[in-house]
Design a protein around this motif. Sequence first.
Motif, PDB file in Angstrom:
ATOM      1  N   CYS A 352       0.855  -1.193   0.000  1.00 54.55           N
ATOM      2  CA  CYS A 352       0.000   0.000   0.000  1.00 54.55           C
ATOM      3  C   CYS A 352       0.888   1.240   0.000  1.00 54.55           C
ATOM      4  O   CYS A 352       2.120   1.148   0.107  1.00 54.55           O
ATOM      5  CB  CYS A 352      -0.935  -0.029   1.201  1.00 54.55           C
ATOM      6  N   CYS A 355       3.174   1.428   2.957  1.00 50.79           N
ATOM      7  CA  CYS A 355       4.281   0.462   2.921  1.00 50.79           C
ATOM      8  C   CYS A 355       5.338   0.852   1.881  1.00 50.79           C
ATOM      9  O   CYS A 355       6.519   0.586   2.079  1.00 50.79           O
ATOM     10  CB  CYS A 355       3.766  -0.938   2.637  1.00 50.79           C
ATOM     11  N   CYS A 443       1.138  -3.698   8.649  1.00 50.72           N
ATOM     12  CA  CYS A 443       0.423  -2.695   7.856  1.00 50.72           C
ATOM     13  C   CYS A 443      -1.026  -2.603   8.339  1.00 50.72           C
ATOM     14  O   CYS A 443      -1.720  -3.609   8.434  1.00 50.72           O
ATOM     15  CB  CYS A 443       0.442  -3.092   6.389  1.00 50.72           C
ATOM     16  N   GLU A 446      -3.703  -3.083   4.596  1.00 55.06           N
ATOM     17  CA  GLU A 446      -3.917  -4.258   3.744  1.00 55.06           C
ATOM     18  C   GLU A 446      -4.783  -5.366   4.374  1.00 55.06           C
ATOM     19  O   GLU A 446      -5.485  -6.065   3.643  1.00 55.06           O
ATOM     20  CB  GLU A 446      -2.569  -4.804   3.276  1.00 55.06           C
TER      21      GLU A 446
HETATM   22 ZN   LIG Z   1       0.660  -1.315   3.761  1.00 56.86          ZN
END
Ligand SMILES: [Zn+2]
Length: 499
Positions: A352, A355, A443, A446
């Motif tokens: 994402c 990230c 994360c 996600e």
């Molecule tokens: Zn992420």
Amino acid sequence: MSRSFSVAMTAGTHQALGVVLVRDDRQEDVCLALYRPSTGEARTTALLTSVVPPVDSDRAIHGNATVFGEYMLRGAERARDDGCGLMFAHSHPGASDWQPMSRPDREAEASYANLIREITGLPLVGMTLATRDEAWSARRWDIGAGTGVDCTHAENVRVIGEQLRVSWNEQMRPSPFASTRQERTVSAWGDKCQSDLVRRRILVVGAGSVGMDVIVRLAASGIQRLTVMDFDVVEEKNLDRLIGAAQRDVRLRRPKIHVANRLALASSTAERRQFEFSSRSICEPEGLSLALDHDLIFSCVDRPWPRAVLNGLAYSDLIPVIDGGIAIDTNSRGRMLNATWRSHVVRPGRPCLACNRQLDLGLVTPDRQGDLDDPSYIEGAGIAPEDGGQNVSALSASVSASLLAQYVSFSVAPGGIGDPGPIQYSLSSHFLDYRDDAIRPHCPVEPSEAVGDLRPDLSGEHPIAEEMRQMAAAVDRRTRVLRWADNRLQALTNWIDRR
Ligand SMILES: [Zn+2]
């Protein structure tokens, strides 16, 4: 207007269903899966979450497949316990394209529709997989009850993996006729691909230097359904990058969507089109709701809050987001040292924006509170001011080109290769780098894959968007005569264009 319906799933879910439904002995088979609804302004999407594969005693295979009640009940109870709806799929071995419903198909699904809705609280979704080209078709049993139960057919089914693969309901969204204006485009990727691409409903968030270029090129390629979302007005300082905006747009404090509308109409090659220009913000509940009606989104905004909303949607609602941006490094004397631009498709299976370090989630709250517009806050927090962000017109074309190239790879998969992953171009060395940013273990974004309406809601009131709209409306009233003259001139130009 009646609500339309669609189904979306990841390539992983598609594959897991295929393991059951595509048999070596070329007989039909059946499989259940759970789904969560994603409710947009005019469309509801069923997002497939997990597959509930059958065991041998769940169905009889005799060329065709007969599903047994215990399997349907087991699936429905699991769906209910997980707060999901139930999807019942069967295969049509050797078939291709969107499948019409045969009488036995219809009877099988209708016979369970009432019971499943009773147990799960959500309508049964029926799907068919044509095994030759792996095209899906889908419907939702949401009309009437008892013996009068009936289904709404989906307009499309989307599979999101390295490539966005869309199956189309030809009755609801017929293949458009490709005109001679699109001859060169069609000769690059063929009729079938063109008729898929132009039917997708695409949203461009942000009509700035990059967004405007993306809008014009999508319109020129024949896109039929395009939405542009931006609440900003054209200012003097935009003119060095906002190609197509004129001094009169600054004088009339015109909204950027006005310019987008003018340019998109002038560039469009579609015979029939449904373009929408919205002054909502993606951060407002109404903007978010509109976004959920789309198959693909271009993120052409640089603020943390809207990018966080888009980043979330890519996972929670399975709507791929093509994002990118530019950073220009200068030294203390203001001389350019380097410029780097990045582009990436944000979707399940890829990191994402947080990230891949393109979004600092810690800035979302200050952006939301308006702190990023407060110079003293920015100075205290040591953040580079967003609006002072250097950019030059000659390089914004490279950013939009990079986004559009990601779009083509993701949609067309030239040479069988889809989305290339996050890439970065460095101007000083002219070096193109594949970034190896991985999904971080913790994360927060996600894990919300395919949760749909249970998404972590980042939307809220957006005072600056509201202020901009009110200012535009006030200017509108003051400049009525000038605008009338300009609009007449524009109408005349359009008329001449059409001759
Ligand atoms: Zn992420």
